[in-house]
Design a protein around this motif. Structure first.
Motif, PDB file in Angstrom:
ATOM      1  N   LEU A 109     -27.480  47.378 -55.565  1.00 16.52           N
ATOM      2  CA  LEU A 109     -27.879  46.038 -55.162  1.00 16.52           C
ATOM      3  C   LEU A 109     -27.603  45.876 -53.679  1.00 16.52           C
ATOM      4  O   LEU A 109     -26.522  46.259 -53.201  1.00 16.52           O
ATOM      5  N   GLY A 110     -28.542  45.283 -52.971  1.00 19.19           N
ATOM      6  CA  GLY A 110     -28.346  44.978 -51.560  1.00 19.19           C
ATOM      7  C   GLY A 110     -27.393  43.798 -51.403  1.00 19.19           C
ATOM      8  O   GLY A 110     -26.657  43.434 -52.320  1.00 19.19           O
ATOM      9  N   ASN A 111     -27.427  43.174 -50.241  1.00 22.52           N
ATOM     10  CA  ASN A 111     -26.598  42.005 -49.939  1.00 22.52           C
ATOM     11  C   ASN A 111     -27.320  40.725 -50.368  1.00 22.52           C
ATOM     12  O   ASN A 111     -28.548  40.684 -50.427  1.00 22.52           O
ATOM     13  N   ARG A 112     -26.552  39.704 -50.683  1.00 24.19           N
ATOM     14  CA  ARG A 112     -27.080  38.384 -51.051  1.00 24.19           C
ATOM     15  C   ARG A 112     -28.030  38.451 -52.247  1.00 24.19           C
ATOM     16  O   ARG A 112     -29.091  37.841 -52.265  1.00 24.19           O
ATOM     17  N   VAL A 113     -27.621  39.209 -53.252  1.00 22.20           N
ATOM     18  CA  VAL A 113     -28.382  39.309 -54.502  1.00 22.20           C
ATOM     19  C   VAL A 113     -27.660  38.494 -55.570  1.00 22.20           C
ATOM     20  O   VAL A 113     -26.445  38.590 -55.709  1.00 22.20           O
ATOM     21  N   SER A 114     -28.412  37.686 -56.296  1.00 21.08           N
ATOM     22  CA  SER A 114     -27.853  36.910 -57.404  1.00 21.08           C
ATOM     23  C   SER A 114     -28.509  37.361 -58.700  1.00 21.08           C
ATOM     24  O   SER A 114     -29.736  37.438 -58.791  1.00 21.08           O
ATOM     25  N   ILE A 115     -27.660  37.655 -59.697  1.00 21.98           N
ATOM     26  CA  ILE A 115     -28.138  38.094 -61.005  1.00 21.98           C
ATOM     27  C   ILE A 115     -27.815  36.983 -62.003  1.00 21.98           C
ATOM     28  O   ILE A 115     -26.658  36.612 -62.174  1.00 21.98           O
ATOM     29  N   GLY A 116     -28.829  36.441 -62.675  1.00 20.79           N
ATOM     30  CA  GLY A 116     -28.655  35.312 -63.576  1.00 20.79           C
ATOM     31  C   GLY A 116     -27.974  35.662 -64.891  1.00 20.79           C
ATOM     32  O   GLY A 116     -27.842  36.823 -65.270  1.00 20.79           O
ATOM     33  N   THR A 117     -27.573  34.620 -65.595  1.00 26.22           N
ATOM     34  CA  THR A 117     -26.884  34.743 -66.871  1.00 26.22           C
ATOM     35  C   THR A 117     -27.682  35.599 -67.858  1.00 26.22           C
ATOM     36  O   THR A 117     -28.893  35.423 -68.011  1.00 26.22           O
ATOM     37  N   ASN A 118     -26.985  36.536 -68.481  1.00 26.48           N
ATOM     38  CA  ASN A 118     -27.546  37.416 -69.513  1.00 26.48           C
ATOM     39  C   ASN A 118     -28.704  38.286 -69.041  1.00 26.48           C
ATOM     40  O   ASN A 118     -29.463  38.798 -69.872  1.00 26.48           O
ATOM     41  N   ALA A 119     -28.828  38.475 -67.734  1.00 27.15           N
ATOM     42  CA  ALA A 119     -29.830  39.419 -67.228  1.00 27.15           C
ATOM     43  C   ALA A 119     -29.347  40.843 -67.494  1.00 27.15           C
ATOM     44  O   ALA A 119     -28.146  41.103 -67.579  1.00 27.15           O
ATOM     45  N   THR A 120     -30.296  41.755 -67.626  1.00 24.43           N
ATOM     46  CA  THR A 120     -29.994  43.172 -67.798  1.00 24.43           C
ATOM     47  C   THR A 120     -30.641  43.929 -66.646  1.00 24.43           C
ATOM     48  O   THR A 120     -31.833  43.753 -66.374  1.00 24.43           O
ATOM     49  N   VAL A 121     -29.835  44.766 -65.985  1.00 21.79           N
ATOM     50  CA  VAL A 121     -30.330  45.531 -64.838  1.00 21.79           C
ATOM     51  C   VAL A 121     -30.237  47.009 -65.183  1.00 21.79           C
ATOM     52  O   VAL A 121     -29.146  47.553 -65.344  1.00 21.79           O
ATOM     53  N   LEU A 122     -31.396  47.654 -65.332  1.00 21.26           N
ATOM     54  CA  LEU A 122     -31.448  49.085 -65.574  1.00 21.26           C
ATOM     55  C   LEU A 122     -31.227  49.817 -64.250  1.00 21.26           C
ATOM     56  O   LEU A 122     -31.122  49.169 -63.216  1.00 21.26           O
ATOM     57  N   PRO A 123     -31.181  51.146 -64.244  1.00 23.03           N
ATOM     58  CA  PRO A 123     -30.960  51.873 -62.991  1.00 23.03           C
ATOM     59  C   PRO A 123     -32.110  51.659 -62.008  1.00 23.03           C
ATOM     60  O   PRO A 123     -33.207  52.203 -62.183  1.00 23.03           O
ATOM     61  N   VAL A 124     -31.863  50.832 -61.011  1.00 19.03           N
ATOM     62  CA  VAL A 124     -32.859  50.460 -60.007  1.00 19.03           C
ATOM     63  C   VAL A 124     -32.166  50.258 -58.664  1.00 19.03           C
ATOM     64  O   VAL A 124     -30.941  50.239 -58.583  1.00 19.03           O
ATOM     65  N   THR A 125     -32.981  50.038 -57.641  1.00 21.39           N
ATOM     66  CA  THR A 125     -32.505  49.583 -56.335  1.00 21.39           C
ATOM     67  C   THR A 125     -33.106  48.208 -56.094  1.00 21.39           C
ATOM     68  O   THR A 125     -34.315  48.022 -56.283  1.00 21.39           O
ATOM     69  N   ILE A 126     -32.262  47.258 -55.699  1.00 22.83           N
ATOM     70  CA  ILE A 126     -32.708  45.894 -55.414  1.00 22.83           C
ATOM     71  C   ILE A 126     -32.382  45.594 -53.953  1.00 22.83           C
ATOM     72  O   ILE A 126     -31.235  45.758 -53.519  1.00 22.83           O
ATOM     73  N   CYS A 127     -33.380  45.175 -53.187  1.00 24.49           N
ATOM     74  CA  CYS A 127     -33.198  44.902 -51.761  1.00 24.49           C
ATOM     75  C   CYS A 127     -32.373  43.627 -51.537  1.00 24.49           C
ATOM     76  O   CYS A 127     -32.045  42.904 -52.484  1.00 24.49           O
ATOM     77  N   ASP A 128     -32.053  43.353 -50.290  1.00 21.25           N
ATOM     78  CA  ASP A 128     -31.324  42.141 -49.909  1.00 21.25           C
ATOM     79  C   ASP A 128     -32.135  40.891 -50.267  1.00 21.25           C
ATOM     80  O   ASP A 128     -33.371  40.912 -50.263  1.00 21.25           O
ATOM     81  N   GLY A 129     -31.435  39.785 -50.541  1.00 22.41           N
ATOM     82  CA  GLY A 129     -32.065  38.483 -50.679  1.00 22.41           C
ATOM     83  C   GLY A 129     -32.905  38.296 -51.924  1.00 22.41           C
ATOM     84  O   GLY A 129     -33.972  37.678 -51.874  1.00 22.41           O
ATOM     85  N   VAL A 130     -32.412  38.773 -53.055  1.00 22.30           N
ATOM     86  CA  VAL A 130     -33.164  38.674 -54.312  1.00 22.30           C
ATOM     87  C   VAL A 130     -32.386  37.817 -55.309  1.00 22.30           C
ATOM     88  O   VAL A 130     -31.161  37.887 -55.376  1.00 22.30           O
ATOM     89  N   VAL A 131     -33.116  37.023 -56.090  1.00 22.68           N
ATOM     90  CA  VAL A 131     -32.555  36.276 -57.210  1.00 22.68           C
ATOM     91  C   VAL A 131     -33.222  36.799 -58.481  1.00 22.68           C
ATOM     92  O   VAL A 131     -34.455  36.843 -58.571  1.00 22.68           O
ATOM     93  N   ILE A 132     -32.398  37.188 -59.449  1.00 20.21           N
ATOM     94  CA  ILE A 132     -32.892  37.621 -60.752  1.00 20.21           C
ATOM     95  C   ILE A 132     -32.593  36.488 -61.736  1.00 20.21           C
ATOM     96  O   ILE A 132     -31.442  36.090 -61.894  1.00 20.21           O
ATOM     97  N   GLY A 133     -33.605  35.966 -62.381  1.00 17.99           N
ATOM     98  CA  GLY A 133     -33.444  34.823 -63.268  1.00 17.99           C
ATOM     99  C   GLY A 133     -32.677  35.149 -64.535  1.00 17.99           C
ATOM    100  O   GLY A 133     -32.568  36.308 -64.950  1.00 17.99           O
ATOM    101  N   ALA A 134     -32.180  34.104 -65.171  1.00 18.15           N
ATOM    102  CA  ALA A 134     -31.429  34.241 -66.422  1.00 18.15           C
ATOM    103  C   ALA A 134     -32.270  34.962 -67.460  1.00 18.15           C
ATOM    104  O   ALA A 134     -33.462  34.667 -67.636  1.00 18.15           O
ATOM    105  N   GLY A 135     -31.672  35.935 -68.129  1.00 14.75           N
ATOM    106  CA  GLY A 135     -32.327  36.647 -69.207  1.00 14.75           C
ATOM    107  C   GLY A 135     -33.350  37.686 -68.781  1.00 14.75           C
ATOM    108  O   GLY A 135     -33.939  38.350 -69.629  1.00 14.75           O
ATOM    109  N   ALA A 136     -33.551  37.848 -67.486  1.00 16.93           N
ATOM    110  CA  ALA A 136     -34.535  38.822 -67.008  1.00 16.93           C
ATOM    111  C   ALA A 136     -34.062  40.240 -67.301  1.00 16.93           C
ATOM    112  O   ALA A 136     -32.866  40.504 -67.442  1.00 16.93           O
ATOM    113  N   VAL A 137     -35.027  41.162 -67.395  1.00 19.05           N
ATOM    114  CA  VAL A 137     -34.726  42.581 -67.564  1.00 19.05           C
ATOM    115  C   VAL A 137     -35.378  43.313 -66.398  1.00 19.05           C
ATOM    116  O   VAL A 137     -36.610  43.358 -66.300  1.00 19.05           O
ATOM    117  N   VAL A 138     -34.539  43.868 -65.524  1.00 27.98           N
ATOM    118  CA  VAL A 138     -35.034  44.548 -64.322  1.00 27.98           C
ATOM    119  C   VAL A 138     -35.211  46.026 -64.655  1.00 27.98           C
ATOM    120  O   VAL A 138     -34.238  46.733 -64.912  1.00 27.98           O
TER     121      VAL A 138
END
Length: 159
Positions: A109-138
């Protein structure tokens, strides 16, 4: 009624073992942290597990019941909400890799990333300045700052 135990379970304690802490870190017990690194001024809420080799940046907040597995690197000023899960094993052989770590994959995860409640993050790269919504699957890398929602996570709008 009398209960008879057939065997005794192996009891393991939760705790903090072999963790590198920055300055002014706050933990709310119980937590299960081992072999990880937590950056300056970060907060870790109760019932969080952070496994060996995981790195948490500076000024991060890891809320209750989050699970951060091995091979996860979280940048600075990130927010990991309640119940967020990070996954390093994609079951490439049809089931858990177990100790076959060459099948595990990293997440960054880059800087200033927010991961929402009950989100699931698989093996990925996430750039700076991202919001992942609640329950999302990345399931794929995210290279554009924005808000991502759904399963699989998709861009809702740019930031």
């Amino acid at each position: 009624m009398t209960r008879h135990l057939v065997g005794a379970p192996e009891l393991r304690k939760v705790g903090v073992v072999d963790v590198q802490f920055g300055e002014n870190v706050t933990l709310v017990e119980p937590v299960n942290l081992y072999g990880c690194t937590i950056g300056d001024e970060s907060f870790v809420g109760p019932f969080v597990e952070i496994q060996k080799g995981a790195t948490i940046g500076r000024r991060c907040r890891i809320q209750s019941h989050a699970f951060i597995c091995e091979l996860v690197s979280i940048g600075d000023d990130c927010f990991i909400s309640h119940g967020a899960m990070f996954i390093n094993d994609l079951f490439a052989n049809g089931g858990p890799a177990g100790e076959d770590r060459h099948l595990w994959q990293p997440t960054k995860l880059g800087n200033r990333v927010s991961i929402g409640t009950n989100a699931t993050v698989l093996p990925v790269t996430i750039c700076d300045g991202v919001v992942i919504g609640a329950g999302a699957v990345v399931t794929k890398d995210i290279n554009v700052p924005g808000i991502y929602v759904g399963n699989p996570a998709r861009l809702l709008r740019r930031l």
